[in-house]
Enzyme design. Structure first.
Site, mmCIF file in Angstrom:
data_model
loop_
_atom_site.group_PDB
_atom_site.id
_atom_site.type_symbol
_atom_site.label_atom_id
_atom_site.label_comp_id
_atom_site.label_asym_id
_atom_site.label_seq_id
_atom_site.Cartn_x
_atom_site.Cartn_y
_atom_site.Cartn_z
ATOM 1 N N GLY A 113 16.650 -6.250 7.478
ATOM 2 C CA GLY A 113 16.050 -5.459 8.540
ATOM 3 C C GLY A 113 15.195 -6.299 9.467
ATOM 4 C CB ILE A 162 15.058 -4.944 3.247
ATOM 5 C CG1 ILE A 162 13.851 -5.880 3.254
ATOM 6 C CG2 ILE A 162 14.615 -3.513 3.458
ATOM 7 C CD1 ILE A 162 13.098 -5.901 4.568
ATOM 8 N N GLY A 163 16.572 -6.938 0.572
ATOM 9 C CA GLY A 163 17.146 -8.251 0.324
ATOM 10 C C GLY A 163 16.112 -9.277 -0.073
ATOM 11 N N GLY A 222 4.837 -5.272 1.186
ATOM 12 C CA GLY A 222 5.583 -4.449 0.246
ATOM 13 C C GLY A 222 5.181 -4.670 -1.194
ATOM 14 N N PRO A 232 9.124 -17.597 -8.511
ATOM 15 C CG PRO A 232 8.417 -19.392 -9.798
ATOM 16 C CD PRO A 232 8.701 -17.928 -9.876
ATOM 17 C CD GLN A 248 11.973 -12.878 1.368
ATOM 18 O OE1 GLN A 248 11.288 -12.351 2.241
ATOM 19 N NE2 GLN A 248 13.278 -12.756 1.345
ATOM 20 N N GLY A 292 6.964 -12.679 2.921
ATOM 21 C CA GLY A 292 8.182 -12.421 3.678
ATOM 22 C C GLY A 292 8.188 -12.981 5.081
ATOM 23 C CD GLU A 293 6.236 -9.944 8.260
ATOM 24 O OE1 GLU A 293 6.362 -9.500 9.412
ATOM 25 O OE2 GLU A 293 5.496 -9.436 7.419
#
Length: 720
Positions: free
Chosen positions: A243, A467-468, A510, A595, A601, A667-668
């Site tokens: 996403g 979402i993966g 999340g 890990p 990610q 994630g980011e």
């Protein structure tokens, strides 16, 4: 340091910090996993939307006769006869409610048929009349419509000012005054947006399978739009194929699917073709940056100004918070960070992986590199020298901040040599670059339930969405760890709005949010089992948790993750092509819970940053008002041949001011700063500073041909 990946026996070891493989991996690679468009209820029909072909105006007529005459066509919904929707906070979802066309690609009809091919043919047969009006889709400096909003995405003030940055800049012995440009970008997840909706008129119940990043919010929005009690709506998203922010809020496909099932009395799937996505599911808005840095000869910053121009739509205001990271990064007393936005005839921008931080840190970290050039200083040392003791904007202490350690560790691992001159291998110019990264810690309230079964197994229920990212696996680890049982004793149920409500999979929040609730529910269940005498009853024993009170407490700390990127590139002087040879990232993001999935990610974000730097671009056609690159043939995401050896490492960080697991969210942060590191490496290799992304061959060749006598990396707008 990152621990060595080891083989794990999940039957005997399940504690956090171990590299557990993804629990759903086999289902995905064997095709057992079912996504939203793959649900196949009896009598399923298909919907295909009709996008507007003008950039601004209104619909004057819709001729559906030819479409309805085709075999198998069930209905064509238009603004004149579509179901009337209830109110919502998101006007992009008020579909087919009136005849206005706010931008090209806005949906003006929906064809429904027995087959996907029939629905597509019917949509193509619909004839729409328009009254076009003049449009404006071009963001530019000096645009007469620019204004300063009250706040930007994330709820941050649009404007912040400390001291007198203009006077401090004018007095600075060394000054950098530079402008950068980031184009519109699109998320382009592997799975396009899709929903399968099934209205049971007898029960008065709506069931929706949606490709989304959170079913709780989709249920709430659909209930409001279709005037249903929330307990009459069930939204499921067990598997989602990516996403990157574009599925963080409900999108047109799910509203149209529900409209169609309510009208036709049959289950309906609406799967958007990729060519539609550019106009209807959000994008990273273009940003124009002006960064001014003033410094003493020893590199100490005395002034920082980051001004951002961007666009939003006329439908809904969304302002990328691109100047906000500058409020966090460096110790400087006199600063200004501000945003201005123009409402244009464009699709509504939205979240794209690390919104704000990604374009903002590209500009800031490029400017820091230019300042290092002007000072003749190692870019790593410049960043270290300006590391703040407290958060510059708020004055709050950091809960933890290990940016310097990331820079030092990365430099050692990469073999960083500071101002080493570029190398040449035949027609290839070789150079290296560095950039820092940051991303805030977000945590939102969530609920979870845990059940102990008589056979010794456990069921944990939490409405998370994987979402993966590996959320299913990490949440199972959190549960097993809190219960003190092997991982294979835990079954996790997720992706169902009937489960305890949770926030979306977004903002790197999340696992921190869902995991806190899972931890608390499993801890409560463990306590209950300890007090229980005798075997577990046939009905089992349960415990629930709701972190609303805990998560909403505002700690007196500034909580952020940090990182450092290093890149080595080669630039071809004949073709202008840039290739990344090496990419290395070192991150400080709290406790790394798994890990294996964490490394995935980090690397995924770094590759996305590589694409931002070199290949990705969505151009708005000023004549037709639409995005020119609307599929993966034109919008160039990195492929295997573009991706070099990518290494991701991390610092062991123990932060007790986060959540019970000690994680910050990962994630980011991997994408933040990556594009700047690549851009800085290109500057080092070529001796030319390119300030407009992406760094495509035509731009590189033009830079190499321009002013060949200029000194290496001599940036315009720099004075000393």
């Amino acid at each position: 340091m990152s621990p060595t990946t080891a083989t794990l026996d999940t039957a005997t070891q399940a504690s956090l910090g171990t590299p557990v493989p993804r629990l759903e991996a086999r289902d995905k690679v064997t095709g057992t996993a079912r996504y939203a468009a793959e649900q196949n209820p009896p009598r399923r029909a298909y919907g295909w939307p009709v996008p507007a072909t003008i950039a601004h105006g209104r619909v004057t007529a819709v001729d559906t006769a030819a479409a309805l005459a085709l075999p198998g066509v069930l209905a064509v919904l238009t603004p004149y006869d579509a179901p009337r929707l209830g109110p919502s906070d998101d006007p992009t979802l008020q579909l087919l409610q009136d005849t206005r066309v706010p931008h090209r690609g806005w949906y003006v009809a929906l064809a429904v048929a027995d087959t996907l091919e029939g629905a597509r043919a019917a949509a193509e047969a619909v004839r729409v009349g328009y009254e076009a009006e003049p449009h404006d889709v071009t963001l530019r400096e000096g645009h007469p419509g620019l204004y300063t909003p009250e706040e930007v995405n994330g709820g941050y003030p649009a404007h912040r000012e400390h001291g007198d940055p203009d006077a401090a800049f004018a007095a600075a012995p060394v000054r950098v005054d530079v402008r950068y440009s980031v184009p519109p970008l699109h998320n382009h997840a592997m799975e396009p947006h899709a929903a399968t909706a099934d209205w049971d008129a007898g029960r008065g119940h709506l069931t929706v399978y949606d490709s989304c990043q959170g079913t709780t919010v989709v249920r709430t929005v659909l209930a409001g739009l279709f005037r249903l009690p929330e307990d009459r709506v069930t939204v499921l998203a067990e598997h989602v194929g990516g996403g990157f922010g574009s599925k963080g809020t409900p999108r047109p496909h799910v509203v149209l699917a529900v409209m169609a099932t309510r009208r036709c009395g049959r289950p309906v799937t609406v799967a958007l073709p990729r060519q539609h996505l550019a106009a209807c599911v959000g994008h990273r808005a273009p940003t124009l940056h002006r960064v001014r840095l003033g410094a003493r000869p020893d590199g100490t910053l005395t002034s920082l100004t980051h001004e951002v121009l961007t666009h939003t739509s006329r439908v809904r205001e969304f302002v990328e918070q691109a100047a906000v990271p500058a409020r966090v990064m460096y110790a400087v007393r006199d600063s200004r960070t501000t945003h201005r936005v123009a409402a244009l005839d464009v699709p509504t921008p939205s979240w794209m992986r690390a919104p704000g931080e990604t374009p903002g840190m590209y500009a800031l970290e490029s400017a820091m590199d230019e300042l290092a050039d002007a000072l003749g200083m190692d870019p790593v040392e410049l960043r270290v020298r300006n590391d703040p003791a407290t958060e510059p904007d708020s004055g709050r202490p950091f809960s933890s901040r290990h940016l310097v350690e990331c820079l030092r560790e990365g430099a050692t691992r990469f073999g960083w040599t500071g101002h080493r001159p570029p190398l040449r291998e035949g027609p290839l110019l070789i150079g290296s670059g560095v950039a820092a990264a940051t991303y805030p810690v977000y945590i939102a309230p969530a609920g979870a339930r845990a059940h102990a079964r008589p056979d010794g197994s456990y069921l944990v229920e939490v409405n998370a969405t994987d979402i993966g990212t590996g959320a299913r696996t990490v949440l199972s680890q959190i549960a097993a760890d809190a219960l003190g049982v092997p991982l294979d004793a835990v079954t996790l149920s997720l992706g169902n709005s009937a489960l305890p409500p949770t926030p979306v999979a977004g903002g790197s929040a999340g696992t921190a949010s869902w995991g806190w609730a899972v931890h608390d529910a499993c801890t409560a269940l463990t306590d209950r089992l300890a007090r229980h005498h005798g075997p577990v009853p046939d009905a089992g024993l349960s415990a629930s948790a709701d972190t609303t009170q805990s998560a909403k407490q505002k700690p007196p700390y500034a909580r952020h993750a940090f990182g450092a990127h290093f890149a080595e590139v080669q630039a071809d002087t004949v073709t202008g092509e840039v290739r990344v040879r090496r990419l290395l990232g070192v991150f400080a993001a709290g406790r790394i819970l798994n890990p294996r999935t964490a490394r995935s990610q980090f690397i995924g974000g770094m590759v996305m940053g590589l694409g931002m730097a070199l290949t990705e671009h969505s151009g708005l056609d000023p004549a037709f008002g639409d995005f020119a690159e609307r599929d993966l043939a034109a919008y160039h995401v990195p492929v295997n041949a573009d991706v070099p050896a990518v290494e991701a490492h991390w610092i062991d960080e123990h932060d007790k001011h986060l959540n019970p697991m000690g994680g910050k969210g990962i994630g980011e942060i991997g994408i933040v700063g990556a594009a700047a590191a690549v851009g800085n490496a290109v500057s080092r290799a070529t001796g030319r500073r390119l300030r407009e992304l992406p760094l495509t061959p035509d731009r590189v060749l033009a830079a190499l041909a321009d002013a060949p006598s200029a000194p290496p990396a001599g940036p315009a707008g720099v004075t000393r």
